[in-house]
Write an enzyme that holds these catalytic residues in place. Structure first.
Site, PDB file in Angstrom:
ATOM      1  N   TYR A  67     -14.332 -28.344 -22.093  1.00  0.00           N
ATOM      2  CA  TYR A  67     -15.123 -29.467 -22.618  1.00  0.00           C
ATOM      3  C   TYR A  67     -15.754 -30.273 -21.483  1.00  0.00           C
ATOM      4  O   TYR A  67     -16.880 -30.753 -21.607  1.00  0.00           O
ATOM      5  CB  TYR A  67     -14.264 -30.341 -23.526  1.00  0.00           C
ATOM      6  CG  TYR A  67     -14.144 -29.749 -24.911  1.00  0.00           C
ATOM      7  CD1 TYR A  67     -13.077 -28.917 -25.253  1.00  0.00           C
ATOM      8  CD2 TYR A  67     -15.149 -29.944 -25.854  1.00  0.00           C
ATOM      9  CE1 TYR A  67     -13.008 -28.324 -26.505  1.00  0.00           C
ATOM     10  CE2 TYR A  67     -15.083 -29.362 -27.107  1.00  0.00           C
ATOM     11  CZ  TYR A  67     -14.018 -28.549 -27.431  1.00  0.00           C
ATOM     12  OH  TYR A  67     -13.964 -27.948 -28.665  1.00  0.00           O
ATOM     13  N   ARG A  70     -18.795 -28.490 -20.564  1.00  0.00           N
ATOM     14  CA  ARG A  70     -19.863 -28.704 -21.559  1.00  0.00           C
ATOM     15  C   ARG A  70     -20.415 -30.119 -21.460  1.00  0.00           C
ATOM     16  O   ARG A  70     -21.617 -30.345 -21.594  1.00  0.00           O
ATOM     17  CB  ARG A  70     -19.322 -28.425 -22.969  1.00  0.00           C
ATOM     18  CG  ARG A  70     -19.043 -26.947 -23.211  1.00  0.00           C
ATOM     19  CD  ARG A  70     -18.453 -26.721 -24.583  1.00  0.00           C
ATOM     20  NE  ARG A  70     -19.358 -27.175 -25.635  1.00  0.00           N
ATOM     21  CZ  ARG A  70     -18.964 -27.401 -26.880  1.00  0.00           C
ATOM     22  NH1 ARG A  70     -17.693 -27.219 -27.231  1.00  0.00           N
ATOM     23  NH2 ARG A  70     -19.813 -27.801 -27.802  1.00  0.00           N
ATOM     24  N   HIS A 119     -19.477 -32.482 -37.122  1.00  0.00           N
ATOM     25  CA  HIS A 119     -18.460 -31.881 -36.251  1.00  0.00           C
ATOM     26  C   HIS A 119     -18.007 -32.814 -35.139  1.00  0.00           C
ATOM     27  O   HIS A 119     -17.396 -32.373 -34.175  1.00  0.00           O
ATOM     28  CB  HIS A 119     -18.983 -30.555 -35.667  1.00  0.00           C
ATOM     29  CG  HIS A 119     -19.205 -29.506 -36.717  1.00  0.00           C
ATOM     30  ND1 HIS A 119     -19.901 -28.347 -36.473  1.00  0.00           N
ATOM     31  CD2 HIS A 119     -18.844 -29.451 -38.018  1.00  0.00           C
ATOM     32  CE1 HIS A 119     -19.938 -27.617 -37.583  1.00  0.00           C
ATOM     33  NE2 HIS A 119     -19.318 -28.269 -38.535  1.00  0.00           N
ATOM     34  N   CYS A 127      -6.744 -39.532 -29.381  1.00  0.00           N
ATOM     35  CA  CYS A 127      -5.357 -39.167 -29.044  1.00  0.00           C
ATOM     36  C   CYS A 127      -4.948 -37.925 -29.838  1.00  0.00           C
ATOM     37  O   CYS A 127      -5.128 -37.882 -31.058  1.00  0.00           O
ATOM     38  CB  CYS A 127      -4.421 -40.329 -29.390  1.00  0.00           C
ATOM     39  SG  CYS A 127      -2.680 -39.887 -29.193  1.00  0.00           S
ATOM     40  N   CYS A 150      -2.999 -40.858 -23.591  1.00  0.00           N
ATOM     41  CA  CYS A 150      -3.227 -41.999 -24.482  1.00  0.00           C
ATOM     42  C   CYS A 150      -2.481 -43.225 -23.951  1.00  0.00           C
ATOM     43  O   CYS A 150      -1.266 -43.142 -23.679  1.00  0.00           O
ATOM     44  CB  CYS A 150      -2.715 -41.646 -25.878  1.00  0.00           C
ATOM     45  SG  CYS A 150      -2.745 -43.042 -27.010  1.00  0.00           S
ATOM     46  N   THR A 191     -30.149 -23.691 -37.002  1.00  0.00           N
ATOM     47  CA  THR A 191     -28.776 -23.342 -37.348  1.00  0.00           C
ATOM     48  C   THR A 191     -28.716 -21.917 -37.882  1.00  0.00           C
ATOM     49  O   THR A 191     -29.577 -21.477 -38.620  1.00  0.00           O
ATOM     50  CB  THR A 191     -28.159 -24.323 -38.375  1.00  0.00           C
ATOM     51  OG1 THR A 191     -26.813 -23.929 -38.652  1.00  0.00           O
ATOM     52  CG2 THR A 191     -28.949 -24.360 -39.670  1.00  0.00           C
ATOM     53  N   SER A 192     -27.646 -21.218 -37.481  1.00  0.00           N
ATOM     54  CA  SER A 192     -27.476 -19.827 -37.934  1.00  0.00           C
ATOM     55  C   SER A 192     -26.983 -19.792 -39.376  1.00  0.00           C
ATOM     56  O   SER A 192     -26.831 -18.721 -39.950  1.00  0.00           O
ATOM     57  CB  SER A 192     -26.463 -19.123 -37.019  1.00  0.00           C
ATOM     58  OG  SER A 192     -25.225 -19.830 -37.075  1.00  0.00           O
TER      59      SER A 192
HETATM   60  N1  APR Z   1     -35.464 -23.431 -31.861  1.00  0.00           N
HETATM   61  C1  APR Z   1     -35.022 -23.151 -33.114  1.00  0.00           C
HETATM   62  N2  APR Z   1     -33.939 -22.385 -33.364  1.00  0.00           N
HETATM   63  C2  APR Z   1     -33.283 -21.875 -32.297  1.00  0.00           C
HETATM   64  C3  APR Z   1     -33.692 -22.103 -30.964  1.00  0.00           C
HETATM   65  C4  APR Z   1     -34.838 -22.917 -30.772  1.00  0.00           C
HETATM   66  N3  APR Z   1     -35.311 -23.207 -29.537  1.00  0.00           N
HETATM   67  N4  APR Z   1     -32.835 -21.452 -30.130  1.00  0.00           N
HETATM   68  C5  APR Z   1     -31.920 -20.851 -30.912  1.00  0.00           C
HETATM   69  N5  APR Z   1     -32.188 -21.092 -32.214  1.00  0.00           N
HETATM   70  C6  APR Z   1     -31.441 -20.675 -33.395  1.00  0.00           C
HETATM   71  C7  APR Z   1     -30.699 -19.378 -33.266  1.00  0.00           C
HETATM   72  O1  APR Z   1     -31.542 -18.307 -33.658  1.00  0.00           O
HETATM   73  C8  APR Z   1     -29.562 -19.587 -34.286  1.00  0.00           C
HETATM   74  O2  APR Z   1     -29.991 -19.238 -35.585  1.00  0.00           O
HETATM   75  O3  APR Z   1     -30.455 -21.674 -33.594  1.00  0.00           O
HETATM   76  C9  APR Z   1     -29.336 -21.097 -34.234  1.00  0.00           C
HETATM   77  C10 APR Z   1     -28.093 -21.472 -33.454  1.00  0.00           C
HETATM   78  O4  APR Z   1     -27.004 -20.955 -34.142  1.00  0.00           O
HETATM   79  P1  APR Z   1     -25.521 -21.183 -33.610  1.00  0.00           P
HETATM   80  O5  APR Z   1     -25.438 -20.927 -32.150  1.00  0.00           O
HETATM   81  O6  APR Z   1     -24.626 -20.442 -34.573  1.00  0.00           O
HETATM   82  O7  APR Z   1     -25.278 -22.750 -33.761  1.00  0.00           O
HETATM   83  P2  APR Z   1     -24.936 -23.515 -35.095  1.00  0.00           P
HETATM   84  O8  APR Z   1     -25.674 -22.969 -36.275  1.00  0.00           O
HETATM   85  O9  APR Z   1     -25.093 -24.946 -34.810  1.00  0.00           O
HETATM   86  O10 APR Z   1     -23.369 -23.200 -35.262  1.00  0.00           O
HETATM   87  C11 APR Z   1     -22.716 -23.879 -36.303  1.00  0.00           C
HETATM   88  O11 APR Z   1     -20.604 -23.114 -35.514  1.00  0.00           O
HETATM   89  O12 APR Z   1     -19.482 -22.595 -33.646  1.00  0.00           O
HETATM   90  C12 APR Z   1     -19.534 -23.501 -34.687  1.00  0.00           C
HETATM   91  O13 APR Z   1     -18.976 -25.791 -34.764  1.00  0.00           O
HETATM   92  C13 APR Z   1     -19.835 -24.866 -34.166  1.00  0.00           C
HETATM   93  O14 APR Z   1     -21.451 -26.486 -34.920  1.00  0.00           O
HETATM   94  C14 APR Z   1     -21.270 -25.121 -34.608  1.00  0.00           C
HETATM   95  C15 APR Z   1     -21.356 -24.265 -35.844  1.00  0.00           C
END
Ligand code: APR
Length: 249
Positions: A67, A70, A119, A127, A150, A191-192
């Site tokens: 972390y 990150r 999230h 803590c 803590c 988001t995926s």
């Molecule tokens: N613009 C738009 N989309 C993008 C870009 C960009 N520049 N770069 C990547 N992507 C897309 C990818 O194709 C993918 O579909 O963003 C998405 C990122 O997906 P993930 O890495 O799975 O992130 P996320 O959807 O936020 O994951 C959800 O999973 O691991 C857990 O808690 C974690 O919050 C996270 C959650």
């Protein structure tokens, strides 16, 4: 990119809008997404293997170190034009809710206020034993790599983020659910759509009659269900969409 005129008309008339963002919206700020390969030292780990309570109990220094790595990456990042476009949308639509899965704090840094962080937020600590947010922990001078402790009970601090297997903050879930059910237009951006329960919200919006718009660099499980898919980097696509919707603003 040509935006369908029907979509522009929908946005110009929309009153209630909700947005779900994922790591992809921060990719254009230089923060690697979850599904991109982890870099360097951390490439041999999967996020799922580090972002959980059992891993932290087994090896607090390893998880804390990940972390901290990150946090350093995020400290050097700034909101990008997609984050800024969402702030414009918040002021433009009478009712607007941003639901983010991201823990990087970039939406707040950009000025988003009508927002829930599903999230948590990586810049906050809590803590490990009492589960309360702690501003300043007590650093271990003998081992700077160990998590701080803590000041109330001496347990290790941990990042205030939702780990795999943990439940999401109830207030955030209720606000996100309400926004998804009541909105006329729902955006899924970067988001995926792979991780529940966050990935439920676009479906709830669809089932509630909303127009679903996906902005993503790649195809996702949502792409086939969306009314409109705008393929490309959010930092380019979202500002372009706003300029096309409200030219001259
Ligand atoms: N613009 C738009 N989309 C993008 C870009 C960009 N520049 N770069 C990547 N992507 C897309 C990818 O194709 C993918 O579909 O963003 C998405 C990122 O997906 P993930 O890495 O799975 O992130 P996320 O959807 O936020 O994951 C959800 O999973 O691991 C857990 O808690 C974690 O919050 C996270 C959650």
């Amino acid at each position: 990119m040509q935006i369908p005129p029907k979509l522009l008309e929908i946005l110009r008339n929309a009153k209630r809008v909700a947005v779900l963002t994922g790591a992809g919206i921060s990719a254009d700020s230089g923060i690697p997404t979850f599904r991109d390969a982890q870099h360097g030292l951390w490439s041999r780990f999967r996020p799922e293997d580090l972002a959980n309570a059992a891993a932290f109990e087994r090896d607090p220094k390893l998880v804390w170190g990940w972390y901290e790595w990150r946090r350093r990456a995020i400290a050097g990042a700034a909101p990008n034009p997609a984050h800024a476009a969402l702030v414009t949308m918040e002021h433009r639509f009478p009712s607007f809710m941003l639901i983010t899965q991201n823990v990087d704090g970039l939406h707040a840094a950009a000025g988003s206020r009508s927002m829930v962080e599903l999230h948590g937020n990586i810049m906050r600590n809590k803590c490990f034993a009492e589960n309360i947010v702690v501003e300043n922990g007590i650093a271990d001078s003998h081992d700077p790599e160990a998590p701080p402790t803590c000041p109330h009970c001496g347990a290790f601090l941990r990042p205030d983020v939702v780990w795999f297997g943990e439940s999401l903050p109830e207030a955030a879930m209720l606000a996100a659910d309400k926004a998804a059910r009541e909105c006329e237009v729902f955006f899924a951006i970067g988001t995926s759509a792979a991780v529940m329960p966050a990935a439920h919200f676009p479906r709830i919006a669809l089932e509630s009659g909303a127009v679903l718009i996906e902005i993503n660099r790649d195809t996702t499980p949502l792409s086939g269900a969306a009314h409109a898919v705008l393929r490309g980097p959010a930092a380019l696509v979202l500002p372009h969409l706003l300029k096309s919707t409200w030219p001259g603003h």
